[in-house]
Enzyme design. Structure first.
Site, mmCIF file in Angstrom:
data_model
loop_
_atom_site.group_PDB
_atom_site.id
_atom_site.type_symbol
_atom_site.label_atom_id
_atom_site.label_comp_id
_atom_site.label_asym_id
_atom_site.label_seq_id
_atom_site.Cartn_x
_atom_site.Cartn_y
_atom_site.Cartn_z
ATOM 1 C CE LYS A 75 7.577 11.399 60.071
ATOM 2 N NZ LYS A 75 8.939 11.774 61.159
ATOM 3 C CE1 TYR A 91 3.667 14.202 62.138
ATOM 4 C CE2 TYR A 91 5.957 14.632 62.067
ATOM 5 C CZ TYR A 91 4.998 13.774 62.606
ATOM 6 O OH TYR A 91 5.553 12.939 63.424
#
Ligand code: NDP
Length: 372
Positions: free
Chosen positions: A138, A223
């Protein structure tokens, strides 16, 4: 509860049998005998032997369904060190110039791209063209358009594209999701995600727009974005965002230091989140419903994750996130297993669309409507 030794003694097995019994075949601390794993093992090459690549490699030593078998790196000295540490043969070692040859290597099933963000797109597209499954860290790309190109390339090459969303396999996180799905919080009204740390070395790639794609939002704010979606179980329909920059020398044009952002969901629930490279102690999720709440802190760090709900402490087991992730990814690749929260490229494009919208909202000062 019987120990494993007591249990074996009851069965009348010898000390030799005790040594030979495959450890993976025994459920720790219980009398239940599990079958040793004899299914296919996902043979993985890691690309980018940096801080996180090293952590994944270490964690993979405890995997039963995935194995580190190769490396792709621009640093020959690291390749040598990894070869001797992990027993990687010369024929499975590549650099960024020659790794397209991996298509001729039948001993590698997947490449895990763990390089700076700005390089993910091109590397994943080359992995797909080599006919190998791609696992990518990510943020999967630096915007939704590039992310979609990666999804399309993997689809065209008929390979899977998975993203290193390790929290999607974390037991306490999954318990909160289960409780929410089961209605135990009632109607969800609010989510708060606070993600940040004080970043050091001003010369690192994370503060370089070209390599990072942005600043804290790309690295750590993602996140809170991802968490807002899996904690509420809804997709945002609007985004607002505000940026604060206290150090324009360290955080140059296009590299965000601190962004606060808000999401609105179809049900009327709202989220209020913070992403920063300039504050510590920020790793906290809070989910509020009409009948209860969940609070997690730390919520997305390497662990142990801690949390409580209106019913008490969450006490699901502490896991090594990357070990579980890689074993689960083997199941997804080989058996089409469907995780509770997806980890595929399409899922990552949703986060990237929201990052695009957050940056647009910062730039325009306007509420941005989104369709995820
Ligand atoms: P590092 O800087 O520690 O490592 C990156 C590695 O990429 C380098 O060591 C290098 O390996 C390789 N690389 C290739 N080209 C470049 C370049 N131009 N500049 C710098 N490095 C290059 O970064 P991290 O390991 O911390 O992060 C890598 C990726 O992993 C990022 O996308 C990050 O977001 C993600 N990440 C995910 C985490 C998670 O919990 N899921 C946690 C931390 C990071 P080599 O010398 O072998 O070529």
């Amino acid at each position: 509860m019987n120990s494993r030794r007591d249990f074996l003694q009851k069965l009348g097995l010898s000390a030799l049998a005790l040594q030979l019994a495959p450890l993976a075949g025994w459920a720790a601390g219980t009398d239940k005998i599990e079958q040793p794993y004899d299914g296919p093992v996902l043979r993985v090459a890691i690309m980018g032997l940096g801080g996180y690549g090293g952590m994944v490699a270490q964690a993979m030593q405890s995997c039963t369904k995935a194995k580190l078998v190769g490396v792709i790196s621009g640093t020959p000295s690291k390749v040598k060190a990894w070869q001797s540490k992990y027993g990687i043969p010369d024929k499975n070692c590549y650099n960024y110039q020659n790794f397209d040859d991996i298509k001729n290597n039948p001993d590698i099933d997947a490449v895990y791209v763990i390089t700076p963000n700005g390089l993910h797109r091109d590397f994943v597209i080359r992995v797909a063209a080599a006919g190998k499954h791609a696992i990518c860290e990510k943020p999967m790309a630096v915007n939704a358009k590039e992310g979609q190109e990666m999804v399309d390339a993997c689809k065209k090459a008929n390979v899977k594209l998975l993203v290193g969303y390790r929290m999607h396999f974390e037991p306490k996180t999954l318990e909160v999701i289960r409780m929410r799905q089961n209605g135990e919080f009632g109607k969800i009204r609010f989510f708060q995600g606070q993600c940040g740390f004080t970043i050091g070395d001003p010369a690192q790639w994370r503060l370089n727009k070209q390599l990072a794609g942005g600043g804290s939002m790309m690295d750590i704010g993602i996140y809170a974005i991802n968490g807002a979606r899996y904690m509420t179980g809804e997709e945002p329909v609007w985004v607002t965002a505000q940026e604060t920059k206290t150090d324009p020398v360290k955080f140059k044009e296009g590299v965000d230091e601190t962004i606060q952002f808000q999401f609105g969901f179809p049900s009327g629930a709202v989220a209020s989140c913070l992403s920063t490279y300039n504050m510590n102690n920020l790793d906290r999720f809070f989910l509020d419903g009409e009948k209860g709440f969940a609070e997690m802190q730390p919520s997305t760090g390497y662990g142990p994750i801690r949390g409580r709900t209106h019913l008490g402490e969450l006490n699901q087991p502490v896991t090594t996130h990357q070990t579980v992730q890689m074993d689960e990814m083997a199941e997804i690749i080989f058996n089409n297993k469907k995780p509770v929260v997806p980890v595929n490229g399409e899922e990552a494009v949703k986060d990237l669309k929201l990052i695009d919208a957050i940056y647009l909202a910062v730039k325009t000062g306007k509420k941005v409507e989104v369709s995820i």
